[in-house]
Design an enzyme around this catalytic site. Sequence first.
Site, short mmCIF file in Angstrom:
data_model
loop_
_atom_site.label_atom_id
_atom_site.label_comp_id
_atom_site.label_asym_id
_atom_site.label_seq_id
_atom_site.Cartn_x
_atom_site.Cartn_y
_atom_site.Cartn_z
N ASP A 106 0.84 -1.19 0.00
CA ASP A 106 0.00 0.00 0.00
C ASP A 106 0.88 1.25 0.00
O ASP A 106 1.90 1.31 0.69
CB ASP A 106 -0.89 -0.02 1.25
CG ASP A 106 -1.86 1.13 1.31
OD1 ASP A 106 -2.76 1.19 0.46
OD2 ASP A 106 -1.71 1.98 2.22
N GLU A 109 0.21 8.50 -7.15
CA GLU A 109 0.76 9.72 -7.73
C GLU A 109 -0.06 10.08 -8.96
O GLU A 109 -0.74 9.23 -9.54
CB GLU A 109 2.24 9.52 -8.07
CG GLU A 109 2.99 10.75 -8.53
CD GLU A 109 2.87 11.92 -7.57
OE1 GLU A 109 1.85 12.64 -7.69
OE2 GLU A 109 3.76 12.14 -6.75
#
Length: 529
Positions: free
Chosen positions: A198, A267
């Site tokens: 994660d 991102e």
Amino acid sequence: MAQDWWRGAVIYQIYPRSFQDDGGSGVGDLRGITRRLPHVASLGVDAIWLSPIFPSPMADMGYDVSDYCGVEPLFGTLADFDALVARAHDLGLKVIIDQVLSHSSDKHPWFANSRTRGDKSDWYVWADARPDGSPPNNWLSVFGGPSWEWDAGRKQYYLHNFLPAQPDLNLRNPAVQDAMLQVLEFWLDRGVDGFRLDTVNYYIHDGQLRDNPPATPFGPVWPPVNTYDMQRHAHDKSQPENLAFLARLRALLDRYNERCLVGEVGEVAPYALQIMAAYTQGPAHLHMAYSFDMLGPEFTPAHYRTAIEGFFRAAPGGWPSWSFSNHDVNRHVTRWTEFGTPEALAKQAIAMLASFQGTIGIYQGEELGQTETELEYAELTDPPGLRFWPENKGRDGCRTPMVWDAGPHAGFSTVKPWLPVKPPQAARHVAGQEADPNSVLHHYRKMLAFRRESPVLRLGTTEFLPAPDPVLAFRRSTGATSLRCYFNLGPDPVTLPAPAGTPVGPILAARVHDGHLELGPNAAIWFED
């Protein structure tokens, strides 16, 4: 090839709270998952991925871990987990589990020790206040507000990239890295086949705690709903030192046979591609990176071409993992509703995904064409939904229980479940689709069998072909063998000159007629040279 089983594999994600409740709590559990594994195996997938199962106060539904080497009692016991792994392996399924290494729960004993300046004083990220009492820099939390929380006892701020109940571990500290390696070793020794890491790019923060610069405005509405999106996260994540820690993780897994690491890269474009490339290049880092590129609203040939071409151009030695849905985003059939009917979109989605170069992920219920659940505010449990409602309704809508049959509570539980099963979702259940040979469920099985039996689709290279919008066309090749793949991403028919070759595969709404390729709405067809 056994060592690289993950390359080109199909991974089925199970959200434990919502898969099957066999304990009568209204929350899914490990015994329920074990009982339902034959359904998963029947799809023709290679592995399961379990979202977190560890002890947790559940402030973020298990992504706030209070014990890395145990099982949340709501889900069962370590013995139940061992039985699950054994059953999965008997069915030919690998087992991947989520690991949340970037942060723990604030109820973890490590944090209790750290906040009182014990021997784990620097196991978390602490910083003094500025002279005016404000946080040490401008970093913001993914879940809203500053990413710093004042601790009155220690008289310092601690970093939390998510909730204040999720303090960030200081992975700049070698002792913390050692502890996390011991955690992974604990689960590897229990037979786990891999880890989904994660927020893998959040592990290391900037040692100087420099301010983040502003983001370049994007999207049709600015400012965005969440102030987090107003920064370019140059210093609070994605630091170059992260690669050295990934190398340590990979070295550990290389001591075991047939194991893998897949990292979730949190991102935005274009930085996500750069990080995915860096994190999967060479034998000393991740086996593959889990991409967010296909989890949004975009549904165009240009988008898919950009994602796939862009990855393999940036990381020719790397490997991606693509998904259309997971536990964090609206279900793709609902996201793309303007492009076709739910059933047609669901069938085309797996046809496309199973034709892409890379490893692919399926989220539970996706094989039923499941849609996003519309929830009332009073029904929510998810922190972002509770904070940003109604502009952001959170992630509960994709986390509602798996629908097994037409019985009470959809066969998921004998009591009221933790999230409701509403009529639109209840209508799409496993038992009903098993009885219908034309169902989405049966098409998933056919399509995954087609991929499994095709070395070209699992491991071949990709070359995109010219085609008019909204047609996505590409060639997958390995050696002298190739398949040309055509998908009409629109709700209207399209006619093209017929390509050479023989049509193969579970064709959808397409045919060759009088020298033309006729693509109906949400069509899919493959040509074997």
